[in-house]
Every structure is written in C-alpha cells, then in structure tokens.
Design a protein around this motif. Structure first.
Motif, mmCIF file in Angstrom:
data_model
loop_
_atom_site.group_PDB
_atom_site.id
_atom_site.type_symbol
_atom_site.label_atom_id
_atom_site.label_comp_id
_atom_site.label_asym_id
_atom_site.label_seq_id
_atom_site.Cartn_x
_atom_site.Cartn_y
_atom_site.Cartn_z
ATOM 1 N N CYS A 53 -3.646 -4.818 -3.249
ATOM 2 C CA CYS A 53 -4.312 -3.538 -3.514
ATOM 3 C C CYS A 53 -4.838 -3.483 -4.941
ATOM 4 N N ARG A 86 -10.396 -3.090 1.300
ATOM 5 C CA ARG A 86 -10.546 -4.236 0.397
ATOM 6 C C ARG A 86 -9.964 -5.487 1.026
ATOM 7 N N ASN A 87 -9.017 -5.271 1.923
ATOM 8 C CA ASN A 87 -8.390 -6.401 2.602
ATOM 9 C C ASN A 87 -8.907 -6.588 4.027
ATOM 10 N N ASN A 97 0.852 -1.192 0.000
ATOM 11 C CA ASN A 97 0.000 0.000 0.000
ATOM 12 C C ASN A 97 0.891 1.246 0.000
ATOM 13 N N THR A 142 -7.324 6.410 -1.357
ATOM 14 C CA THR A 142 -6.690 5.306 -2.083
ATOM 15 C C THR A 142 -6.063 4.337 -1.082
ATOM 16 N N CYS A 193 -7.617 0.477 -0.099
ATOM 17 C CA CYS A 193 -6.788 -0.732 -0.159
ATOM 18 C C CYS A 193 -6.870 -1.493 1.163
ATOM 19 N N HIS A 226 -1.860 -1.123 -7.102
ATOM 20 C CA HIS A 226 -1.501 -2.524 -6.908
ATOM 21 C C HIS A 226 -0.055 -2.796 -7.258
#
Ligand code: ADP
Ligand code: MG
Length: 370
Positions: free
Chosen positions: A370, A144-145, A83, A137, A141, A299
């Motif tokens: 990411c 999302r995890n 990240n 951003t 990330c 990513h």
C-alpha cells in the motif's frame, strides 16, 4: 500466484484447518448479518477470549461447486493484510459442506443502517467526508495492486463502532478479481443499483467499475436515496445506462456543492473519464476539513487505533434485524482476452481448480503493497 481465466486467484497461503470450528470458538449472540450464500455470526476465540466474526460459506450453491470462489475471496483477503481498511482475516476452517472465515469483528455494523436512518441517526456531511476518505484510501490500495472489489455497496462497508462513529472496514471480497495487464474481465456481477454501465453492456471491467460504485455509495450516504433505483430492475438498468441522476436541490438540501461535484466526477458513463481513487483523495471536497482520523501512512503495517479491542457498544446489541439480502445479478459467462490471442470465450467453470488455462506467468508477490 496463479490466475484462473477470469481474474480469480487460486492459490492461498492461509492454512485451512479441519478440526471442528467449535473446538476453538464459541458462538455468541445473534447473527451479525447474512448475504446470499453466507451467514456471519459473532464468536469468541476460546484461547484468547477475543471476539471475531465467523463467515460461514456454503461450498455448493445452486448445485455448483463454488470452493474456488471462496479460495479467491481468501486469497484477496490475505493479500490485503497491510490494508488498514480491509477487514482482517484471522483463520480459516473447512467442513464437508462449508468454509468458515474467521474475521475481525466490525462491531458497528453496516453503514447501510445509517444511510437509511432518520435525520438524527443519519451521517452528517462531515462524517461522510471522513468515511469516504477511508473508503478511498482502502480502495486506492486495492487498485494499486490491481484488485477490484466489484461489489462496493453500503452492506459491504462496515464500521468498527457505530456510536461513537468508528472507522470503516471493507468486507465481502466474494466477487473481487485481480486485473493484471494480460487479463480482461467481463462479467455480469454485482448488485442492481450499484453496477456500472459497462457491466450492463458486457464491456471490460476495470478499477473504474469500483469508482462508479463509490459515486453511488457517496450519493446514498449523503442523501439516503439510491440514485438509480427504479420500480423494477429494468427501470434501474435504464436509469444507469442513461446516467439518469437527480442532482436537484430537493435531494441535496443542506449538502455542499463540492460534494455534488465530487459525485459527478464518478457517475460518468465512460470509465476512462471517471476520477481514480487517487484523484478522488485530492478532490477539494475531501480536503475541506482537517482529517483527524485519516491514515497518513497506509503502507505502514498498522491498523487505526480503534479496531479490534474496541469495547462493545450499546448499538451493536440493539442492531435491527439483518436486512434482507439484496438481489444480486447472476454470474453468467465471463471471458478473458489475452492481447494478440483474440478472445477466448468460455463458461466460467471450464477449467478446473489449480490448472491455469494459460502458461503460468512469473509469480506476483502475494502481499499487496500500500
Ligand atoms: P455475502 O458475500 O453473503 O454478502 P458478506 O461478507 O457481505 O457476505 O457478509 C454478510 C453480512 O454480514 C455483511 O453485510 C455484514 O452485515 C455482516 N458481516 C460480514 N463480515 C462482518 C464482520 N467482519 N464483522 C461484522 N459483521 C460482518
Ligand atoms: Mg455482502
């Protein structure tokens, strides 16, 4: 990856070094900052001459062993390596009383300084748009995890440089948690003026809890005022639970109505109605400017150009005294529920480190994608 009862990660890959920290690093200059249980100092790695920030964390706090909380912080940092907007973890040292995290040095200090600065030093709306995109951003990330930060505030968002204004680095994962489908985290954590209503109501926390804090953060960055801050904690909490926010022209003089609309999409009492980080990134306010410094491919395992090797800015020498640590809410009981198993209410230290209270689930890949 093992989960403790309340979303803490208890397994790390980073080697914990036991040789003296001072064998490999030299402390230089003044303190970079401090929080409730940590002091952060600038240091130079002897082998490379590179500058880093050393975060000294006490293992015992208020007579309690908090090593597991520090391990959780390390686990989140190491899993967020990809990240670009999370501070990089370089090494970890342990002594009998402390754990020392050697971090990438964010030489520009806390965005807090510019939030409370006078007009000519304060952020412009254009700055806030660029920085908010970076924060979102980074946070999208994490989300999302399934990682929630739970302490997003201007003291925990740093800059790679202050003049010229650099990029953001999210720090302080001391309260962060993994929210996997099977866990439900309810805790009283955070910093009074940034906590979401569900924290005060002891309702489940989620990624939306961070989104509330980003709403508060954006409000503060644009106006220099904390939207819910009352004369005392009681009043602050009342303002939060009533979502008593001043959106008047007085406060938002010279700020676009798109910005106000953006904040309104986050400061909503119902967590499910709040915009997600992904949705925020699509908001017209954040797309009203070209974004030269945005990170189009988060990513990719690279960091934005301006990070580690940045020259010292004169700003970091003239940093003000570190602000007094903000009062934090005490961690009280937390509990986790497993669907179909009913609620298990326990004190937060009821299970010892390394012993998951429930059958271990399949390993989750360690590194965040990411
Ligand atoms: P705490 O958990 O005690 O709040 P933080 O990780 O937030 O500890 O660190 C305390 C302060 O130290 C931050 O608010 C910031 O001012 C400073 N700091 C932390 N990490 C860094 C870093 N990597 N580079 C520069 N300053 C830092
Ligand atoms: Mg902090």
């Amino acid at each position: 990856m093992r989960m403790s009862k309340n979303g803490m990660v208890t397994k790390i890959h980073t080697r914990i070094r036991t040789e003296p920290f001072t064998a490999n690093y030299e402390l230089v200059g003044r303190e970079l900052g401090r929080g409730k249980f940590a002091v952060v100092k600038k240091c130079i790695e002897k082998a490379t001459g590179k500058e880093h920030a050393a975060k000294f964390l006490r293992k015992r706090r208020k007579g309690e062993d908090c090593r597991m909380d520090i391990i959780n912080e390390i686990a989140v940092l190491e899993s967020a390596k990809a990240n670009p907007y999370v501070v990089a973890l370089h090494e970890v040292y342990e002594t009998s009383s402390e754990i020392i995290l050697v971090l990438e040095c964010a030489a520009g200090g806390e965005i807090f300084n510019q939030c409370v600065a006078d007009n000519d030093e304060a952020f412009t709306e254009k700055d806030v748009i660029r920085l908010a995109r970076q924060i979102l951003t980074g946070v999208s990330c994490l989300h999302r995890n399934n990682v929630v930060h739970l302490d997003l505030k201007p003291q925990n968002i740093l800059l790679t440089s202050a003049k010229p204004l650099g990029d953001i680095r999210i720090v302080d994962f001391g309260l962060s948690r993994r929210m996997d489908k099977v866990t439900e985290v309810r805790e009283i954590v955070g910093t009074p003026d940034y906590v979401a209503p569900e924290i005060l109501n002891y309702e489940p926390l989620s990624t939306a809890t961070d989104m509330w804090s980003i709403g508060v953060l954006t409000y503060v960055m644009l106006t220099g005022e904390s939207p819910f801050l009352g004369d005392d904690k009681q009043e602050t909490f009342l303002n939060i639970s009533q979502v008593n926010v001043d959106y008047s022209q007085d406060v938002f003089e010279g700020v676009s109505s798109l910005a106000v609309d953006f904040i309104k999409s986050l400061l909503l009492k119902n967590p499910r109605k709040r915009a997600t980080a992904e949705e925020c990134l699509k908001h017209p306010w954040l797309n009203s400017l070209p974004h030269p410094h945005s990170h189009p491919h988060p990513h990719l395992h690279t960091r934005p150009a301006s990070s580690l090797d940045e020259p010292e800015t004169s700003q970091s020498e003239s940093e003000p005294e570190s602000p007094a640590p903000s009062p934090e809410l005490d961690l009280i009981d937390s509990y986790l529920t497993y669907p179909g198993q009913g609620e298990l209410k326990t004190g937060r230290d009821a299970f010892s480190f390394g012993e998951p209270p429930f059958p271990t689930r399949p390993e989750i890949p360690q590194e965040l994608i990411c």
